[in-house]
Design a protein around this motif. Structure first.
Motif, short mmCIF file in Angstrom:
data_model
loop_
_atom_site.label_atom_id
_atom_site.label_comp_id
_atom_site.label_asym_id
_atom_site.label_seq_id
_atom_site.Cartn_x
_atom_site.Cartn_y
_atom_site.Cartn_z
N PRO A 156 1.02 -1.16 -0.09
CA PRO A 156 -0.08 -0.49 0.17
C PRO A 156 1.00 1.27 -0.25
CG PRO A 156 0.76 -0.87 2.26
CD PRO A 156 0.86 -1.68 1.95
N HIS A 157 2.53 1.12 -0.75
CA HIS A 157 2.62 2.30 -0.26
C HIS A 157 2.26 3.29 -1.86
CE1 HIS A 157 6.48 1.42 2.06
NE2 HIS A 157 6.10 -0.14 1.80
N PRO A 158 2.04 5.12 -1.39
CA PRO A 158 1.52 5.89 -2.64
C PRO A 158 1.74 5.27 -3.12
CG PRO A 158 3.76 6.94 -0.20
CD PRO A 158 3.15 4.90 -0.43
N GLY A 159 2.92 5.86 -4.29
CA GLY A 159 3.33 5.61 -5.81
C GLY A 159 2.62 4.44 -6.28
N PRO A 160 2.84 3.87 -5.97
CA PRO A 160 1.87 2.31 -7.08
C PRO A 160 0.63 1.99 -6.79
CG PRO A 160 3.55 1.24 -5.14
CD PRO A 160 4.27 2.72 -4.62
N THR A 161 0.17 2.31 -5.30
CA THR A 161 -1.25 2.69 -4.77
C THR A 161 -2.12 4.11 -5.89
OG1 THR A 161 -1.07 1.78 -2.67
CG2 THR A 161 -3.05 2.78 -3.14
N VAL A 162 -1.53 4.95 -5.15
CA VAL A 162 -2.01 5.67 -6.47
C VAL A 162 -1.83 5.77 -7.88
CG1 VAL A 162 -1.73 8.49 -7.22
CG2 VAL A 162 -1.43 7.43 -4.26
N ILE A 163 -0.71 5.48 -8.70
CA ILE A 163 -0.46 5.17 -9.58
C ILE A 163 -1.53 3.95 -10.67
CG2 ILE A 163 0.93 4.53 -11.34
CD1 ILE A 163 0.90 7.45 -10.82
N ALA A 164 -2.06 2.65 -9.58
CA ALA A 164 -2.44 1.67 -10.12
C ALA A 164 -4.09 2.11 -10.41
CB ALA A 164 -2.16 0.59 -9.32
N GLY A 165 -4.90 2.93 -8.83
CA GLY A 165 -5.88 4.00 -9.07
C GLY A 165 -6.20 4.53 -10.87
N GLU A 166 -4.77 5.36 -11.04
CA GLU A 166 -5.23 6.38 -11.85
C GLU A 166 -5.06 5.55 -13.21
OE1 GLU A 166 -5.88 9.57 -11.55
OE2 GLU A 166 -5.62 9.97 -9.68
N TYR A 167 -4.25 4.61 -12.99
CA TYR A 167 -4.18 3.57 -14.43
C TYR A 167 -5.52 2.67 -15.13
CZ TYR A 167 1.03 5.51 -15.50
OH TYR A 167 1.33 6.55 -15.08
N GLY A 168 -5.74 2.15 -13.36
CA GLY A 168 -6.80 1.24 -14.05
C GLY A 168 -6.53 -0.14 -13.60
N ALA A 169 -5.50 -0.04 -13.41
CA ALA A 169 -4.06 -1.36 -13.36
C ALA A 169 -5.38 -2.43 -11.75
CB ALA A 169 -2.89 -1.13 -13.04
N ASP A 170 -5.27 -3.50 -11.85
CA ASP A 170 -5.42 -4.59 -10.58
C ASP A 170 -4.54 -4.32 -9.87
OD1 ASP A 170 -7.29 -6.95 -10.17
OD2 ASP A 170 -4.88 -7.68 -9.98
N MET A 171 -4.53 -4.49 -8.20
CA MET A 171 -4.27 -4.13 -7.39
C MET A 171 -2.55 -5.14 -6.84
SD MET A 171 -3.10 -1.55 -5.16
CE MET A 171 -4.68 -0.12 -5.57
N GLY A 172 -3.70 -6.41 -6.90
CA GLY A 172 -3.27 -8.05 -6.87
C GLY A 172 -2.33 -7.89 -7.68
N SER A 173 -2.49 -7.86 -9.20
CA SER A 173 -1.36 -8.07 -10.26
C SER A 173 -0.30 -7.07 -9.97
CB SER A 173 -2.25 -7.29 -11.53
OG SER A 173 -3.02 -8.33 -11.86
N VAL A 174 -0.47 -5.63 -9.64
CA VAL A 174 1.13 -4.66 -9.33
C VAL A 174 1.55 -5.76 -8.19
CG1 VAL A 174 1.28 -1.99 -7.81
CG2 VAL A 174 -0.52 -2.98 -10.08
N LEU A 175 0.59 -6.00 -6.89
CA LEU A 175 1.48 -6.32 -5.89
C LEU A 175 2.78 -8.11 -6.79
CD1 LEU A 175 2.13 -6.28 -2.86
CD2 LEU A 175 0.18 -7.27 -2.77
N LEU A 176 1.85 -8.43 -6.84
CA LEU A 176 2.50 -9.71 -8.03
C LEU A 176 3.90 -9.36 -8.18
CD1 LEU A 176 2.33 -13.53 -7.40
CD2 LEU A 176 0.78 -12.73 -9.26
N TYR A 177 3.40 -8.93 -9.75
CA TYR A 177 4.50 -8.47 -10.35
C TYR A 177 5.57 -7.48 -9.40
CZ TYR A 177 1.61 -10.01 -13.99
OH TYR A 177 0.37 -10.39 -14.73
N GLY A 178 5.16 -6.21 -9.04
CA GLY A 178 5.54 -5.39 -8.03
C GLY A 178 7.47 -6.66 -7.32
N ILE A 179 6.66 -7.78 -6.70
CA ILE A 179 7.22 -8.57 -5.81
C ILE A 179 8.66 -9.33 -6.28
CG2 ILE A 179 7.65 -10.57 -4.57
CD1 ILE A 179 4.59 -10.06 -2.88
N LEU A 180 8.21 -9.91 -8.15
CA LEU A 180 9.12 -10.45 -9.04
C LEU A 180 10.11 -9.55 -8.85
CD1 LEU A 180 6.54 -12.37 -11.20
CD2 LEU A 180 7.88 -13.46 -9.38
N ILE A 181 9.86 -8.40 -9.33
CA ILE A 181 10.97 -6.88 -10.11
C ILE A 181 11.29 -6.63 -8.69
CG2 ILE A 181 10.51 -4.05 -10.37
CD1 ILE A 181 8.42 -5.71 -12.42
N ALA A 182 11.32 -6.81 -7.09
CA ALA A 182 11.55 -6.21 -6.33
C ALA A 182 13.18 -6.71 -5.95
CB ALA A 182 10.32 -5.71 -4.98
#
Length: 448
Positions: A156-182
């Motif tokens: 729930p950090h502000p950057g990815p949370t806010v941008i996911a909402g603005e782009y209409g991206a699925d938050m779970g997918s952002v989290l899953l891919y984000g872990i793989l990248i992080a």
């Protein structure tokens, strides 16, 4: 003209924040109003546009952001963060102490925002460094790498949370891919980068650092801290719920989940707002009430958490206002028309815009939000994975932390570095994290 007005607005914003020392939120509102007038937005419509930008942004993330701040504070005040850190350090042992710091900071960083995580973990880092007779920065780089990666890639950090909402991206997918990248990003910018710095900047490993400005940090006794397992579960619960919902939807799409009711329940619990609500209720009970902490004391911790992020919420809202002005003023549409028919990758475009704004403005969150105003119209004409565009924006918004970023000064002062040393280490680390993040996003884009 749209691009010239945008450039002038960014320059004015930099001038107000950096030179005139005007509060970031006030600067954003002033610049947004002036830019709106320059774009030709009718004066009667301008106030509604400002309000729409504020409400549209905070309406999506305020609940997640607020509950996330409370969750991190409850875990920290109960001793859960210290339990996670000290247990992992003990298990990994002295020879692998850097990896212990990496894992502990990553887990704690999921629940705590960057500045809060830094203030919480740095006393532990200094204590361990004294015990092992190593420089604080030797353990500090792995800690900073983990906190930075969770900050730019994981809700729930502000950057990815806010941008996911603005782009209409699925938050779970952002989290899953984000872990793989992080994970690979942290490995590169943590232990590996530390070895590289020893080669070209050995002097930083002779610095003793100074954290007296933090006051007397609170250390818990073993009896005062909750168990390791329950601390990990509490910190990771929102991640588990959101990823579980994403995996369930993938299973549905490939035909391995045929229960509509089960899927509805999983999706409900995996909704970011509900996941955070369930997690904070769980944390309050297992880490506090069940262990005899009075409810009034727990609620005081929650109140302090919200008070500490009040200005951050306003700044995020101000970034939303600026974003809305850019969209209403037609900047995004103009840029979309410029790139119509070209083969530019939306991922590269989002990263580049975010990187330029980050270097100019300092704030990663404001840079990411401003990027959204320019990228959203482009996405309407492009076939792109929205979750990956979200992560690319987050990666771009963390590049080259320097003198207009609060994190730069925190690192400089706490670790006792000179300006030159901070540029040569922390600024380089944040740049490598940004570029590495982009590379891993592009690699992932070839497979999803």
């Amino acid at each position: 003209m749209p691009l010239l007005i945008t450039a002038a607005a960014v320059v004015l914003l930099i001038f107000l924040i950096s030179k005139c020392k005007v509060n970031t939120f006030i600067s954003l509102v002033i610049v947004s109003a002036l830019a709106g007038i320059a774009f030709g937005i009718p004066l009667p419509k301008l106030p509604n546009t400002l309000e729409a930008g504020m409400g549209g942004t905070l309406g999506h993330i305020a609940l997640i952001f607020g509950l996330g701040a409370m969750l991190g504070r409850v875990i920290a005040d109960a001793g859960g963060a210290q339990r996670i850190s000290m247990t992992l350090i003990d298990k990994f042992g002295e020879k692998k102490i850097q990896w212990a710091i990496v894992v502990a900071s990553f887990i704690v960083g999921i629940a705590l925002f960057f500045e809060v995580g830094l203030v919480l973990l740095i006393p532990i880092v200094f204590t361990i460094s004294r015990q092992m007779k190593v420089a604080p920065i030797y353990l500090g780089f792995p800690m900073l790498a983990s906190l930075l990666a969770t900050h730019c890639f994981l809700p729930p950090h502000p950057g990815p949370t806010v941008i996911a909402g603005e782009y209409g991206a699925d938050m779970g997918s952002v989290l899953l891919y984000g872990i793989l990248i992080a994970i690979p990003t942290v490995i590169i910018t943590g232990p590996i980068f530390t070895k590289i710095v020893k080669g070209y900047m050995p002097g930083v490993f002779e610095k003793a650092g100074d954290i007296t400005g933090l006051g007397d940090p609170k250390f818990f006794t073993d009896e005062e801290m909750p168990g390791f397992g329950i601390s990990i579960l509490t910190a990771m619960l929102p991640v588990i719920l959101m990823i579980f919902a994403t995996v369930a939807n993938i299973a549905r799409d490939i035909g391995h989940l045929e229960s509509p009711l089960l899927l509805e329940i999983v999706n409900f619990l995996g909704n970011p707002s509900i996941a955070m609500l369930v997690s904070i209720i769980f944390a309050i009970y297992v880490l506090s009430l069940r262990r005899g902490t009075p409810i009034k004391e727990v609620m005081n911790s929650c109140s302090k958490a919200i008070a500490s992020i009040g200005m951050m919420l306003l700044i995020i809202g101000g970034g939303g206002i600026f974003k809305q002005i850019l969209i209403t003023g037609g900047v995004g549409t103009y840029i979309a028309s410029m790139f119509h028919g070209t083969s530019i990758s939306p991922i590269l475009f989002a990263w580049t815009v975010a990187a330029i704004l980050r270097i100019s403005l300092g704030s990663a969150t404001v840079a990411a939000l401003s990027t959204a105003g320019l990228v959203v119209p482009v996405l309407a004409t492009a076939d792109a994975n929205l979750a990956l565009v979200t992560l690319a924006t987050g990666a771009g918004s963390t590049i080259a932390s320097h003198v207009n970023d609060a994190g730069f000064w925190m690192v400089k002062e706490y670790f006792g570095l000179s300006l030159k040393e901070t540029f040569a280490t922390w600024t380089v680390l944040s740049t490598i994290a940004s570029i590495s993040g982009l590379v891993f996003v592009l690699v992932l884009d070839m497979f999803v």
